[in-house]
Design a protein around this motif. Structure first.
Motif, PDB file in Angstrom:
ATOM      1  N   VAL A 267      46.692  44.236  24.024  1.00 19.76           N
ATOM      2  CA  VAL A 267      47.618  44.378  22.903  1.00 19.76           C
ATOM      3  C   VAL A 267      46.803  44.236  21.613  1.00 19.76           C
ATOM      4  N   LYS A 268      47.132  45.070  20.639  1.00 17.69           N
ATOM      5  CA  LYS A 268      46.413  45.039  19.368  1.00 17.69           C
ATOM      6  C   LYS A 268      47.083  44.034  18.441  1.00 17.69           C
ATOM      7  N   LEU A 269      46.262  43.155  17.895  1.00 16.80           N
ATOM      8  CA  LEU A 269      46.760  42.136  16.968  1.00 16.80           C
ATOM      9  C   LEU A 269      46.140  42.347  15.590  1.00 16.80           C
ATOM     10  N   GLU A 270      46.652  41.653  14.606  1.00 15.13           N
ATOM     11  CA  GLU A 270      46.106  41.788  13.259  1.00 15.13           C
ATOM     12  C   GLU A 270      44.660  41.314  13.193  1.00 15.13           C
ATOM     13  N   ASP A 271      44.331  40.319  14.003  1.00  9.64           N
ATOM     14  CA  ASP A 271      42.970  39.773  13.966  1.00  9.64           C
ATOM     15  C   ASP A 271      42.108  40.237  15.134  1.00  9.64           C
ATOM     16  N   GLY A 272      42.547  41.269  15.861  1.00  9.54           N
ATOM     17  CA  GLY A 272      41.746  41.783  16.967  1.00  9.54           C
ATOM     18  C   GLY A 272      42.624  42.279  18.106  1.00  9.54           C
ATOM     19  N   LEU A 273      42.236  41.975  19.309  1.00  5.85           N
ATOM     20  CA  LEU A 273      43.060  42.331  20.472  1.00  5.85           C
ATOM     21  C   LEU A 273      42.857  41.311  21.577  1.00  5.85           C
ATOM     22  N   GLU A 274      43.777  41.315  22.535  1.00  8.75           N
ATOM     23  CA  GLU A 274      43.682  40.400  23.669  1.00  8.75           C
ATOM     24  C   GLU A 274      44.365  41.008  24.881  1.00  8.75           C
ATOM     25  N   TYR A 275      44.143  40.388  26.025  1.00 13.40           N
ATOM     26  CA  TYR A 275      44.902  40.764  27.206  1.00 13.40           C
ATOM     27  C   TYR A 275      46.271  40.108  27.075  1.00 13.40           C
ATOM     28  N   ALA A 276      47.250  40.901  26.697  1.00 16.51           N
ATOM     29  CA  ALA A 276      48.589  40.357  26.486  1.00 16.51           C
ATOM     30  C   ALA A 276      49.182  39.846  27.783  1.00 16.51           C
ATOM     31  N   VAL A 277      48.828  40.513  28.884  1.00 15.55           N
ATOM     32  CA  VAL A 277      49.340  40.112  30.196  1.00 15.55           C
ATOM     33  C   VAL A 277      48.310  40.529  31.242  1.00 15.55           C
ATOM     34  N   ALA A 278      48.105  39.665  32.226  1.00 14.03           N
ATOM     35  CA  ALA A 278      47.128  39.965  33.264  1.00 14.03           C
ATOM     36  C   ALA A 278      47.549  39.289  34.563  1.00 14.03           C
ATOM     37  N   GLY A 279      47.211  39.935  35.659  1.00 10.93           N
ATOM     38  CA  GLY A 279      47.524  39.365  36.971  1.00 10.93           C
ATOM     39  C   GLY A 279      46.441  39.689  37.981  1.00 10.93           C
ATOM     40  N   LYS A 280      46.342  38.848  38.988  1.00  3.24           N
ATOM     41  CA  LYS A 280      45.361  39.053  40.054  1.00  3.24           C
ATOM     42  C   LYS A 280      46.051  38.885  41.404  1.00  3.24           C
ATOM     43  N   TRP A 281      45.893  39.898  42.246  1.00  2.00           N
ATOM     44  CA  TRP A 281      46.540  39.892  43.564  1.00  2.00           C
ATOM     45  C   TRP A 281      45.469  39.887  44.639  1.00  2.00           C
ATOM     46  N   GLN A 282      45.603  38.954  45.595  1.00  2.00           N
ATOM     47  CA  GLN A 282      44.623  38.828  46.669  1.00  2.00           C
ATOM     48  C   GLN A 282      45.323  38.787  48.028  1.00  2.00           C
ATOM     49  N   LYS A 283      44.737  39.443  48.998  1.00  7.04           N
ATOM     50  CA  LYS A 283      45.118  39.351  50.405  1.00  7.04           C
ATOM     51  C   LYS A 283      46.622  39.297  50.629  1.00  7.04           C
ATOM     52  N   ASP A 284      47.175  38.084  50.900  1.00  2.91           N
ATOM     53  CA  ASP A 284      48.603  37.972  51.243  1.00  2.91           C
ATOM     54  C   ASP A 284      49.491  38.509  50.138  1.00  2.91           C
ATOM     55  N   GLN A 285      49.131  38.230  48.881  1.00  3.67           N
ATOM     56  CA  GLN A 285      49.946  38.704  47.762  1.00  3.67           C
ATOM     57  C   GLN A 285      49.871  40.228  47.642  1.00  3.67           C
ATOM     58  N   LEU A 286      48.698  40.779  47.942  1.00  3.23           N
ATOM     59  CA  LEU A 286      48.521  42.227  47.843  1.00  3.23           C
ATOM     60  C   LEU A 286      49.318  42.946  48.924  1.00  3.23           C
ATOM     61  N   THR A 287      49.409  42.353  50.101  1.00  2.00           N
ATOM     62  CA  THR A 287      50.155  42.997  51.193  1.00  2.00           C
ATOM     63  C   THR A 287      51.663  42.898  50.996  1.00  2.00           C
ATOM     64  N   ALA A 288      52.091  42.020  50.080  1.00  2.00           N
ATOM     65  CA  ALA A 288      53.531  41.838  49.856  1.00  2.00           C
ATOM     66  C   ALA A 288      54.076  42.718  48.733  1.00  2.00           C
ATOM     67  N   VAL A 289      53.214  43.543  48.109  1.00  5.31           N
ATOM     68  CA  VAL A 289      53.646  44.323  46.947  1.00  5.31           C
ATOM     69  C   VAL A 289      54.656  45.408  47.298  1.00  5.31           C
ATOM     70  N   ASN A 290      54.732  45.802  48.574  1.00  2.00           N
ATOM     71  CA  ASN A 290      55.693  46.847  48.951  1.00  2.00           C
ATOM     72  C   ASN A 290      57.129  46.396  48.756  1.00  2.00           C
ATOM     73  N   LYS A 291      57.326  45.105  48.582  1.00  2.92           N
ATOM     74  CA  LYS A 291      58.678  44.586  48.330  1.00  2.92           C
ATOM     75  C   LYS A 291      59.123  44.864  46.896  1.00  2.92           C
ATOM     76  N   LEU A 292      58.169  45.193  46.020  1.00  2.00           N
ATOM     77  CA  LEU A 292      58.507  45.447  44.616  1.00  2.00           C
ATOM     78  C   LEU A 292      59.221  46.786  44.467  1.00  2.00           C
ATOM     79  N   ALA A 293      60.135  46.846  43.516  1.00  2.00           N
ATOM     80  CA  ALA A 293      60.878  48.077  43.250  1.00  2.00           C
ATOM     81  C   ALA A 293      59.971  49.089  42.560  1.00  2.00           C
ATOM     82  N   VAL A 294      60.453  50.329  42.470  1.00  2.00           N
ATOM     83  CA  VAL A 294      59.680  51.378  41.804  1.00  2.00           C
ATOM     84  C   VAL A 294      59.495  51.049  40.324  1.00  2.00           C
ATOM     85  N   ASP A 295      60.556  50.581  39.681  1.00  2.00           N
ATOM     86  CA  ASP A 295      60.494  50.116  38.292  1.00  2.00           C
ATOM     87  C   ASP A 295      60.845  48.628  38.279  1.00  2.00           C
ATOM     88  N   PRO A 296      59.907  47.783  38.656  1.00  2.00           N
ATOM     89  CA  PRO A 296      60.213  46.359  38.812  1.00  2.00           C
ATOM     90  C   PRO A 296      60.276  45.621  37.480  1.00  2.00           C
TER      91      PRO A 296
END
Length: 237
Positions: A150-179
Motif C-alpha cells: 500500500v502506498k503511504l505519504e511517507d513511503g509504502l508497506e505491506y498492508a497485509v501479508a500471510g503465510k500458508w504452510q503444509k496443513d494450512q495450504l491443503t485446507a485452502v480449498n474450503k475458501l470461497a471463490v470470493d472469500p
C-alpha cells in the motif's frame, strides 16, 4: 607297328591328363563359390550387426532426449506462473514480484492507489485464494507467502501479508471463490496487518482478529516471516 602303339598310348595319356585337369578345375569351382558365398554371408552379418548396433545407439540417444524433454516439461509444470494465473481475472491487483525458490513461493501484489480499503482487501483476498489453490496442486510447493503493498505519504508497506504452510495450504480449498479477507488471513499459518490498515479498521474488524495485528494458525513465532514483513516497509528518502 610298335611305334604306332607307342604314339597311341602317348595320345591316350595326354587326353587322360587333360580330362583330369578339367575335372579338377570344374570340381574346385563350386567349392570356391561356396567359400566366396560364405565370406560374403559373414561380411553381410558383420554389416548387419554394425547397423543393429548403430540403430540401438540411435534409439538410446533418442530415448535420452525424450527423457530430458519429459524432465524439462515436468519442471515447467512445477513452476507456478502467477502472472498468467491472475491475468484476465476481474478485481485482482497487479503482480509486483514473484519468487519461487525450492518449495517456497513468494508473491507481492501491487497497490494501484485508487481503491478504498474495503476494495483493496477484497482484491487481495481473491488473488491470494487463486494463488493458494493453484499452489496446492503443485507437489513441489509446500509454503506460500503473499503480501500486498500500500502506498503511504511517507513511503509504502505491506498492508497485509500471510503465510500458508503444509496443513494450512491443503485446507485452502474450503475458501470461497470470493472469500472474505478475514477467512483468508485466519486460515494462514501466520498473518500480519500493516499499521495503517489496522488503524483504519473498525473495532468489529479488529475483533474479527481477536485484536491481534499479527497472529495465525501456528503459535510459534516465525522470525523469517516477521523480518520479511518489516523489509516490506520502505520510507521515502
Amino acid at each position: 607297328m610298335h611305334k604306332r602303339q607307342i604314339t597311341m598310348i602317348i595320345g591316350i595319356m595326354a587326353v587322360a591328363a587333360l580330362v583330369a585337369v578339367f575335372a579338377i578345375v570344374f570340381n574346385s569351382t563350386p567349392n570356391e563359390k561356396e567359400a566366396v558365398a560364405a565370406t560374403s554371408s559373414q561380411s553381410s552379418k558383420t554389416v548387419d550387426k554394425k547397423k543393429q548396433s548403430t540403430s540401438q545407439s540411435s534409439q538410446k540417444v533418442a530415448s535420452k532426449k525424450d527423457d530430458a524433454k519429459s524432465s524439462s516439461t515436468t519442471d515447467v509444470k512445477k513452476t507456478l506462473d502467477v502472472k498468467k494465473l491472475l491475468k484476465g481475472q476481474s478485481n485482482v491487483p497487479d503482480v509486483a514480484s514473484v519468487n519461487q525458490k525450492g518449495n517456497e513461493l513468494t508473491v507481492v501484489l501491487a497497490d494501484d492507489g485508487t481503491q478504498s480499503l474495503n476494495d483493496f482487501m477484497k482484491a487481495y483476498a481473491k488473488a491470494t485464494t487463486l494463488v493458494l489453490k493453484s499452489a496446492n496442486e503443485q507437489p513441489k510447493i509446500s509454503t506460500v507467502t503473499v503480501a500486498r503493498q500500500v502506498k503511504l505519504e511517507d513511503g509504502l508497506e505491506y498492508a497485509v501479508a500471510g503465510k500458508w504452510q503444509k496443513d494450512q495450504l491443503t485446507a485452502v480449498n474450503k475458501l470461497a471463490v470470493d472469500p472474505a479477507i478475514k477467512d483468508v488471513l485466519l486460515s494462514a499459518s501466520h498473518y500480519s496487518i500493516g499499521g495503517s490498515v489496522w488503524d483504519a479498521f473498525s473495532q468489529q474488524q479488529k475483533n474479527d482478529y481477536q485484536n491481534h495485528q499479527q497472529d495465525g494458525q501456528v503459535e510459534a513465532t516465525d522470525n523469517d516471516f516477521n523480518k520479511w514483513v518489516q523489509a516490506g516497509i520502505e520510507k521515502n528518502k
